[in-house]
Scaffold this active site. Structure first.
Site, mmCIF file in Angstrom:
data_model
loop_
_atom_site.group_PDB
_atom_site.id
_atom_site.type_symbol
_atom_site.label_atom_id
_atom_site.label_comp_id
_atom_site.label_asym_id
_atom_site.label_seq_id
_atom_site.Cartn_x
_atom_site.Cartn_y
_atom_site.Cartn_z
ATOM 1 N N ASP A 60 -8.032 -5.582 0.056
ATOM 2 C CA ASP A 60 -8.463 -6.400 -0.811
ATOM 3 C C ASP A 60 -7.812 -7.981 -0.749
ATOM 4 O O ASP A 60 -8.576 -8.866 -1.364
ATOM 5 C CB ASP A 60 -7.756 -6.000 -2.295
ATOM 6 N N HIS B 175 0.805 -1.240 0.137
ATOM 7 C CA HIS B 175 0.080 0.104 0.126
ATOM 8 C C HIS B 175 0.775 1.207 0.046
ATOM 9 O O HIS B 175 1.915 1.153 0.494
ATOM 10 C CB HIS B 175 -0.886 -0.064 1.264
#
Ligand code: CMC
Length: 483
Positions: free
Chosen positions: A361, A304
């Protein structure tokens, strides 16, 4: 605060810039006057260090793994709240009172239908059309049916917000029905937000959908966890598009388009593709990890831009996933593979040294799969969840009296001024890519080459038509008309 940042540049020149501090102690150099006072601009590719606005909606600390909406920890909202409440909180800044929640829920329910003529649009899409493509088109089309006045009263703004939160969900379900060739099921005033969506997805004229409270809770929590994430790619697309004063339907459509990509909301589909590939190949995941380390593939659902530790949303997703898959009849062997992948990655220096941890996710696809949501709808569910966040940012920007059009600058690195070359004097040797980049013959440095494996998997799912066998780039000899 009077702290200043001094920059030395050129021949002994100096400029002093003010520092600013956010409500959680985040510090920034305010460069708003930099160009005016020095002629300099800053270069920050992919905006790794750039704050694009001040916002009171979401707080995120990537080093500590903290996420709060309007000050409330995500962990508390995920367990104690409902999506509609969270949508209200994001939009209007406070948790709603029972009366306010009733009014908001009623407005959402009253706004859930789309104009009957819009249902004909669905007929024009090919059967295998990706629901994200349908969603972005249909949401932009809403502006033709529900025109937005240039000067909006508070009531008109409330209505437009309710339309979008509610109609995005209706369009999503209709696009699925179009995909599977079943009649569309209308929304119902009697059902709550998530139940209504599941009913539109899974009921048919011959069979009523039986709601499972655990699935309803799982989807509700999924939506809460996706509801906002400060200045991510799609929210920035929303703010940039909105800054031109484009109508709000076009603005949200831009957000949906930005979300679609596999580096952003499309990653939840990517994770299931990977797990599926591992199951099919009989690998235990180690080969995939090696390929990821050798940069042949990306481990989707990992890494991320902001989180340098566990994404707090991933922790909640993982717990939720276990809870759901432990229900009788819901076991899925993919969870064991996902956990093994996570374990292998988190004991590997490649991932640890780069602070690559599971993101939201990684486990969300398994939850959606268990809930019966088809693979190509995963990113659409992300879009339904993120719509209140996008709208909250659009609203915040709209009410900011200092709001101006977003217009970054650039450092030009192209050729200097030169004379026009007539057609018959031009040499070949390359082509211009769709993004406008000149690619010399034999150049394989195109970054998208890296994601070929993912694209192949997606293509196998029939979402991307395979190119014709002799799909050569059109060169100077192409018979395609030029001009
Ligand atoms: N698998 C393998 N290597 C990775 C991964 C990954 N998932 N993510 C980053 N890296 C490596 C990357 O190759 C680079 O290595 P090196 O330093 O040797 O060049 C390093 O880690 C830094 O990566 P980056 O691409 O510069 O990082 P970024 O901040 O630009 O990208 C990201 C962030 C999320 C796009 C990226 O981590 C990624 O592609 N992850 C997979 C896609 C994904 O799960 N996206 C969903 C993000 S969360 C939901 C949302 O908000 O959209």
């Amino acid at each position: 605060m009077n702290e200043q940042c001094t920059i030395n540049y050129g021949d002994n020149k100096q400029v002093s810039l003010p520092m600013m501090v956010g409500s959680e102690g985040e510090r920034a150099i305010d460069i708003s006057t930099l160009r005016k006072n020095t002629g300099l601009i800053t270069l920050d590719e992919a905006y790794v260090n750039t704050g694009s606005c001040k916002s009171a909606i979401t707080y995120l600390d990537g080093e500590k793994g903290i996420l709060r909406y309007r000050g409330y920890p995500i962990e508390e909202l995920a367990t104690k709240s409902r999506f509609v409440e969270v949508a209200y909180l994001l939009m209007y800044g406070e948790l709603p009172t029972p009366k306010e929640l009733d009014a908001f829920s009623g407005l959402l329910n009253n706004s859930s239908l789309i104009h009957e003529d819009m249902r004909h649009f669905f007929l024009a899409f090919p059967n295998h059309a990706h629901p994200m493509g349908i969603l972005t088109t249909m949401v932009a089309s809403l502006s033709s049916f529900y025109p937005v006045p240039e000067e909006m009263s508070d009531e008109e703004e409330r209505q437009v917000i309710a339309n979008l939160v509610s109609q995005v969900r209706t369009i999503a379900a209709f696009s699925y029905k179009k995909f599977i060739g079943e009649p569309m099921i209308y929304p119902s005033y009697k059902l709550r937000f998530v139940e209504n969506f599941l009913n539109m997805m899974f009921s048919s004229p011959v069979q009523n959908y039986q709601q499972d409270p655990d699935i309803v809770k799982a989807i509700d929590t999924f939506l809460i966890l996706h509801a906002d994430h400060e200045q991510n790619c799609s929210t920035s697309a929303v703010r940039i598009t909105g800054s031109s004063l484009a109508n709000v339907y076009a603005v949200i459509s831009a957000g949906i388009s930005a979300l679609w990509g596999q580096r952003h909301g499309g990653a939840n589909q990517g994770v299931i593709s990977i797990l599926d590939e591992i199951v099919t190949s009989g690998d235990d995941g180690r080969r995939f990890i090696e390929d990821a380390k050798n940069k042949k593939v990306r481990l989707m659902g990992f890494g991320h831009r902001v989180y340098k530790t566990f994404d707090p949303r991933a922790k909640i997703m993982k717990e939720l996933c276990h809870k759901l898959l432990n229900k009788p009849g819901m076991a899925d062997p993919m969870i064991d593979i996902a956990m093994r992948l996570e374990e292998t990655a988190l004991s590997d220096d490649y991932f640890l040294s780069r602070n690559l941890y599971p993101n939201v996710d990684f486990y969300s696809g398994l939850i959606l799969k268990a809930a019966g949501i088809p693979f190509n709808m995963f990113t659409v569910l992300f879009a339904i969840g993120r719509t209140p966040g996008w709208l909250a940012h659009w609203r915040e920007m709209r009410h900011d009296k200092d709001n101006r059009i977003s217009r970054p600058r650039q450092i030009y690195v192209g050729p200097p001024m030169r004379n026009y070359i007539p057609m018959d004097k031009r040499a070949g040797g390359g082509r211009t890519s769709l993004s406008g980049r000149f690619i010399a013959d034999g150049d394989t440095s195109n970054p998208f080459v890296k994601s070929k494996r993912f694209t192949e998997t997606v293509r196998n799912e029939r979402f991307i038509p395979a190119p014709p066998p002799d799909n050569k780039p059109s060169g100077p000899d192409s018979s395609i008309a030029r001009g």
